[in-house]
Design a protein around this motif. Sequence first.
Motif, mmCIF file in Angstrom:
data_model
loop_
_atom_site.group_PDB
_atom_site.id
_atom_site.type_symbol
_atom_site.label_atom_id
_atom_site.label_comp_id
_atom_site.label_asym_id
_atom_site.label_seq_id
_atom_site.Cartn_x
_atom_site.Cartn_y
_atom_site.Cartn_z
ATOM 1 N N PHE A 239 -5.084 1.126 -0.714
ATOM 2 C CA PHE A 239 -6.057 -0.204 -0.510
ATOM 3 C C PHE A 239 -5.654 -1.167 -1.631
ATOM 4 O O PHE A 239 -6.228 -2.150 -1.633
ATOM 5 C CB PHE A 239 -7.259 0.470 -0.647
ATOM 6 C CG PHE A 239 -7.910 1.004 0.604
ATOM 7 C CD1 PHE A 239 -7.685 0.406 1.763
ATOM 8 C CD2 PHE A 239 -8.235 2.332 0.805
ATOM 9 C CE1 PHE A 239 -8.269 0.877 2.938
ATOM 10 C CE2 PHE A 239 -8.861 2.848 1.798
ATOM 11 C CZ PHE A 239 -8.771 2.272 2.899
ATOM 12 N N THR A 240 -4.674 -0.949 -2.368
ATOM 13 C CA THR A 240 -4.127 -1.879 -3.352
ATOM 14 C C THR A 240 -3.660 -3.156 -2.690
ATOM 15 O O THR A 240 -4.298 -4.493 -3.100
ATOM 16 C CB THR A 240 -3.186 -1.413 -4.303
ATOM 17 O OG1 THR A 240 -3.595 -0.440 -5.117
ATOM 18 C CG2 THR A 240 -2.709 -2.726 -5.078
ATOM 19 N N PRO A 241 -3.143 -3.104 -1.646
ATOM 20 C CA PRO A 241 -2.782 -4.629 -0.778
ATOM 21 C C PRO A 241 -4.030 -5.093 -0.577
ATOM 22 O O PRO A 241 -4.174 -6.569 -0.359
ATOM 23 C CB PRO A 241 -1.958 -4.131 0.260
ATOM 24 C CG PRO A 241 -1.168 -2.987 -0.119
ATOM 25 C CD PRO A 241 -2.444 -2.132 -1.007
ATOM 26 N N LEU A 242 -4.995 -4.567 0.131
ATOM 27 C CA LEU A 242 -6.256 -5.000 0.472
ATOM 28 C C LEU A 242 -7.105 -5.773 -0.727
ATOM 29 O O LEU A 242 -7.400 -6.761 -0.628
ATOM 30 C CB LEU A 242 -7.296 -4.069 1.298
ATOM 31 C CG LEU A 242 -8.711 -4.566 1.416
ATOM 32 C CD1 LEU A 242 -8.781 -5.602 2.573
ATOM 33 C CD2 LEU A 242 -9.624 -3.501 2.155
ATOM 34 N N LEU A 243 -7.126 -5.152 -1.695
ATOM 35 C CA LEU A 243 -7.897 -5.503 -2.932
ATOM 36 C C LEU A 243 -7.063 -6.814 -3.314
ATOM 37 O O LEU A 243 -7.482 -7.675 -3.997
ATOM 38 C CB LEU A 243 -7.979 -4.342 -3.714
ATOM 39 C CG LEU A 243 -8.910 -3.310 -3.349
ATOM 40 C CD1 LEU A 243 -8.999 -2.206 -4.556
ATOM 41 C CD2 LEU A 243 -10.171 -3.802 -3.110
ATOM 42 N N ASP A 244 -5.837 -6.629 -3.418
ATOM 43 C CA ASP A 244 -5.073 -7.886 -3.800
ATOM 44 C C ASP A 244 -5.077 -9.314 -3.056
ATOM 45 O O ASP A 244 -5.297 -10.081 -3.517
ATOM 46 C CB ASP A 244 -3.164 -7.453 -3.645
ATOM 47 C CG ASP A 244 -2.397 -8.637 -4.111
ATOM 48 O OD1 ASP A 244 -1.944 -8.414 -5.354
ATOM 49 O OD2 ASP A 244 -2.331 -9.322 -3.455
ATOM 50 N N LEU A 245 -5.405 -9.184 -1.714
ATOM 51 C CA LEU A 245 -5.505 -10.096 -0.836
ATOM 52 C C LEU A 245 -7.062 -10.706 -1.053
ATOM 53 O O LEU A 245 -7.065 -11.830 -0.832
ATOM 54 C CB LEU A 245 -5.504 -9.551 0.537
ATOM 55 C CG LEU A 245 -4.012 -9.237 1.058
ATOM 56 C CD1 LEU A 245 -4.107 -8.529 2.739
ATOM 57 C CD2 LEU A 245 -3.087 -10.427 1.379
ATOM 58 N N LEU A 246 -7.898 -9.742 -1.582
ATOM 59 C CA LEU A 246 -9.069 -10.251 -1.667
ATOM 60 C C LEU A 246 -9.456 -10.762 -3.189
ATOM 61 O O LEU A 246 -10.550 -11.143 -3.661
ATOM 62 C CB LEU A 246 -10.155 -9.179 -1.415
ATOM 63 C CG LEU A 246 -10.346 -8.767 0.101
ATOM 64 C CD1 LEU A 246 -11.156 -7.230 0.063
ATOM 65 C CD2 LEU A 246 -11.361 -9.654 0.707
#
Length: 380
Positions: free
Chosen positions: A191-198
């Motif tokens: 989920f690091t990519p999701l949190l990065d995008l957010l």
Amino acid sequence: MSYQLYSHTLPSATPGTHRIIKAHHFGEAGAHPKIYFQAGLHADEWPGFLVLNTLIKKLIEADEKGLIKGEIIIVPVANPIGLGQNFHGYIPGRFAFSDGGGNFNRNWPQLGSKVENQIQGNISGDVEENIAIVRQAIKKELAQLPELTELQGLRKTLLALSMDADEVIDLHCSGEACMHAYVAQEFEEHFTPLLDLLEAEVALSELETGAHSFDETNVSVWRHLKTHYAHMMPWGCRSLTLELRGENDISHELAEKDASALMKYLILRDVVAGEKPKLKKQKVTFYPLDAMDLVKAPVAGIACFHKSLGEPVEAGEVIGEVIDLMADDVTQSAHPLIARANGVFFARFQRRLVVCGESIAKIAGREHLAFREIGHLFED
């Protein structure tokens, strides 16, 4: 065009009344990857309503262009029961008033043992086949859940929509907070990519909170089975709780920003066709949930904070104070709020009149705190 809107009617609680859950479906039913979104399970937390409303509009456009590759289900208003708790314009919405009461996001049905009993003797070295077997067993167990009351019906409906998803994203918020998330340790990298995008900079990481929350329940079957079948049982579902800042952080600008980030994430996961987004990488820091300090009000009174959200703090530092309005000596009425962790001050109460003993601020720390008990990491 694949877009479908379905209404699910909950059992009637009183004569002449009923509540519904609306689910927006995109893509072919049963297609994978499948991602499930919902907002407002805590019915006093509203930023997710507008974010998912905005995301649905974007997905309708993508669907019209034939860009949906997997399946997406969105429940923008997940808790009509809680929204019905309207008292002179105030909606508490966090705790049920019937069915024994309790937090709407705690103590969801745990199906791991029952699913395990169903699949014994059927698991092989074919992991994709194992996933299909487990999902079918989950479906059978969900069908057996009771639905005599509104709350039972709500839980059964939401689980039936979500438990065969590859990912479950449950949108919440805090009183006042930075963007943050609660993520199982096993899913930090995923989920690091999701949190990065957010553009989230804080995530609380745990193995198991003991709360049996909605997002944990969606992965609990897989966690249970992996202890028995190890590598033969992959993660059939990954989930997280996303905290969209504070209760009043609601605007078209923020909703557009967050919905755009979620849309990019759907593209990244090949659920929607499009150009893959570029990631900034590693902006988010994961803090152990058992290292999160819950700063409590030492007395009843008015809370004043000296530190701003997102600021670093050190153990022993005063982040604010509570003014005891009943103190005989008003010159001695200020009681300090003292941090017990080295980390980041990321969330606090929106309400400033506080009750003695309430947890009114959160600090994400790095080292385990002795007073934080694994398996009992949420107080409400």
